[in-house]
Motif scaffolding. Structure first.
Motif: not given
Length: 729
Positions: A541, A588, A570, A567, A585
């Motif tokens: 990522t 998020q 990430p 995502f 995440g």
């Protein structure tokens, strides 16, 4: 393409499931190309985790649909149809439709795979849904001894009355004519091609693989013959050595009885060691031979007798299996040398040399043998690995009585050692040090010191890193803000560097940099290895404008990128054994379970997580563990996204966290967690109960964590700009 092979060319064993020993029922193909009944595999899967092939013991990662997701062996189905029709054409066999008419001739419907009497066949031809079916009369069946009339027609799962006649190269899916108008219309997103064209290319690829198999088969077969030849010579050499020993010691029987028993025991153990090694080598070679022969047979049958649809169904599977077998490096040498009894001392001189009377001469050369001393930690079982070598520098077998290993601690007290043979010519010397400090390990082979013996062994306490990789910098072998770490397929340690925007791979024994490659994106963060990928590829990522999840080859070549609104930003990811991914995440405030292609399966932890950063999985219990750096705790969810429990709170006491980051699972299901705030690495039970603190890392900032196969925990020390390894098991 129609096959010209008749049912008589196959025996019952070919059509029999190796588990239930009955004719196949709904035969399914495993990735290793062995076929079993669907029901047998389902029962087998309930008894065994992870699932292994009942024939070759290859571990199998089932699709999401389980056994139902495995490919059907339509070639075997066709042969079973052939057997059914041949039997059904005989007198006294009832019609499969009306189940009553046993008289008269029969006909075969290829679309329905059904044997019918004349009356049912006449009705079948008139019914709207079956009037266009291919119905073959008994006379035609008897005249045609090939299998062409027994290829079950494959129909579209969406348009039931449409036969599969196209292959969408973009979607890699078999489709019907109606699909080319609706879901797979030719254009930039779809490219439907007649299956005969695609099957022809696939068959050419498989034929090339077949040509590569034959030389390897001959090489392995020759190695088996050579091993058998050496095994045949083993017993005569044993007998000669025993006879010489008895003759020599008969003259000294009154004084040398005990010594004679020792030598006989040594000879017997040498023979057993050689025999076991040769038998093991032979079995290993035969195992590879069986796998390659099986793949060859399957590939041969598919190429010569499979339908185009069958070729497309299993072609990729065959290609993957055969290429894996062909690429596998094999050691086909048996490495056995003759041994014999030697008179080291004349009979007249035995009184002075009684301790050296007789011995077993082998090909082991003490000056060529090697010892690798693994890092030693107080209170843990520690090892040194000895490789016995012959005068040519090749590993060779000897018996345990030819090797002596003695250890002294700093006070010169004895430390008990244990000797175990791990493989042909490789021995493990294990010991349990009770104190720290400089120890001394003496190793002798055939009563001679090895080169370098005695070896110095420094025993450290458990909170001291046994090994440190890297130092601050941007050069080769240097690190700048490492954030995640993983062990690759070859046992090397791969590190994601936040500060240098790259991945660097290190040798796990010496800490040398083996390879590095830049990450396409502003900031690399998480790294894992794709377990289901035999090529050992990495998944990473990265943050910034070019955020996403990227797949790289083991050499560092970018293969593809997953970017999705699902995502954004990430952080760290975990790749599951079936190829699915779990991505944390942080911004998020949730984790995402993704398909191998990056598509979203489900959200996990939404509304319960403040800032998730790292994630791991205990797949034996179907539990995900997420470090919530914002809430200073660890949260557990099941794979369906249901919250299970959490543990921890902010603090500096045992079991408390300061912005937890890296997390890993050991073999017992214990949870290992690293703290960003104070650098502590702690261990918790599967239920979150605190067990112990492993260590406090350099720079007081622990991020990514992984366990190595040989029992160490590797920690990314972000502020210390290094990777520290601590003894864990």
């Amino acid at each position: 393409m129609a096959s010209k092979m008749s049912r008589e060319d196959f025996d019952d064993q070919f059509l029999t499931c190796a588990v239930c020993m009955l004719h196949f029922r709904d035969p399914r193909i495993l990735p290793c190309l062995h076929t079993f009944c669907r029901e047998c595999l389902q029962e087998w899967a309930t008894k065994q985790q992870p699932l292994e092939c009942p024939t070759c013991r290859t571990q199998v990662s089932l699709p999401d649909q389980g056994v139902d997701g495995l490919r059907t062996n339509f070639y075997v189905n066709n042969l079973l149809d052939f057997a059914t029709v041949k039997k059904g054409a005989g007198p006294g066999v009832p019609c499969q439709v009306c189940e009553g008419n046993v008289e008269g001739s029969k006909s075969w419907c290829a679309d329905c795979a059904t044997l019918m009497c004349e009356s049912c066949a006449a009705v079948h031809r008139k019914l709207p849904f079956s009037k266009d079916h291919e119905v073959t009369t008994e006379e035609t069946l008897k005249a045609d001894r090939g299998l062409s009339k027994f290829q079950r027609k494959r129909h579209c799962h969406k348009h039931k009355n449409q036969e599969l006649v196209f292959y969408c190269e973009s979607c890699k899916d078999l489709i019907c004519t109606a699909c080319t108008v609706v879901d797979h219309r030719p254009g930039k997103d779809h490219n439907p091609v007649e299956i005969a064209t695609v099957a022809k290319n696939k068959k050419e690829t498989l034929q090339e693989l077949l040509r590569q198999i034959d030389p390897r088969l001959r090489e392995i077969q020759a190695s088996v013959v050579e091993a058998e030849k050496k095994m045949t010579n083993l017993i005569p050499f044993k007998e000669v050595a025993i006879n010489k020993t008895n003759t020599y010691f008969q003259q000294l029987i009154d004084l040398l009885q005990e010594r004679r028993k020792t030598i006989l025991s040594q000879i017997d153990e040498q023979c057993q060691a050689d025999g076991k090694a040769l038998q093991t080598k032979k079995e290993a070679i035969e195992f590879e031979l069986a796998g390659l022969t099986s793949a060859q047979s399957f590939c041969q049958q598919a190429v010569e007798h499979g339908s185009d649809v069958h070729i497309l169904e299993v072609g990729n599977q065959i290609k993957t299996r055969v290429e894996t077998l062909l690429a596998k490096e094999l050691d086909l040498e048996s490495n056995w040398s003759e041994f014999q009894f030697v008179e080291n001392t004349a009979v007249t001189d035995f009184a002075e040399e009684i301790g050296n009377l007789g011995g077993l001469q082998t090909d082991v050369d003490a000056s060529k043998c090697k010892v690798v001393v693994k890092p030693a930690v107080q209170g843990f079982q520690c090892v040194a690995v000895l490789t016995t070598m012959n005068r040519d520098g090749q590993a060779c077998v000897t018996n345990s009585k030819a090797i002596t290993a003695n250890m002294k601690d700093p006070s010169r007290a004895n430390v008990p050692t244990k000797l175990d043979m791990r493989s042909e010519g490789v021995w493990e010397i294990s010991y349990l040090p009770k104190v720290t400090g400089d120890h001394e390990l003496e190793v002798k082979v055939n009563s001679q010191h090895m080169a370098g013996s005695p070896f110095g062994v420094k025993v450290q306490n458990r909170e001291t890193p046994v090994f440190t990789i890297g130092r601050e910098g941007s050069g080769v072998g240097e690190l700048y803000m490492p954030v995640d770490v993983v062990v690759d397929r070859d046992g090397n340690i791969a590190v994601a560097e936040f500060g240098n925007n790259r991945v660097q791979v290190f040798d796990a024994d010496e800490g040398h940099s083996l390879n590095s490659f830049p990450v396409d994106g502003e900031i690399p963060y998480g790294i894992d290895v794709i377990d289901v990928d035999s090529n050992g590829r990495f998944l990473l990522t990265s943050l910034g404008e070019n955020y996403g999840t990227r797949r790289y080859s083991q050499e560092g070549q970018l293969l593809d990128t997953f970017q999705s609104d699902s995502f954004l930003h990430p952080l760290v990811l975990k790749v599951l054994k079936d190829g699915r991914m779990v991505v944390a995440g942080g911004p998020q405030k949730q984790c995402l379970l993704l398909q191998p292609d990056g598509s979203l399966i489900r959200e996990i932890g939404k509304g319960r997580l403040q800032f998730p950063t790292y994630v791991t999985a205990d797949e034996s219990r179907d539990v995900l563990f997420v470090t919530d750096s914002g809430a200073h705790k660890i949260c557990a969810f099941d794979f369906d996204g249901n919250f299970m429990f959490d543990f921890g709170k902010q603090g500096k006491n045992d079991g408390e966290f300061q912005r937890p980051q890296g997390v890993a699972i050991d073999q017992l299901g214990n949870i290992i967690v690293g703290n960003h705030g104070d650098g502590r690495v702690q261990v918790f039970g599967p239920d979150g109960t605190f067990i112990r603190t492993v260590a406090t890392v350099k720079g007081n900032c622990a991020f990514g964590i992984t366990l190595t196969p040989d029992g160490y925990v590797a920690v990314a020390c972000t502020d210390g700009h290094c990777i520290e390894l601590y003894r864990y098991m």
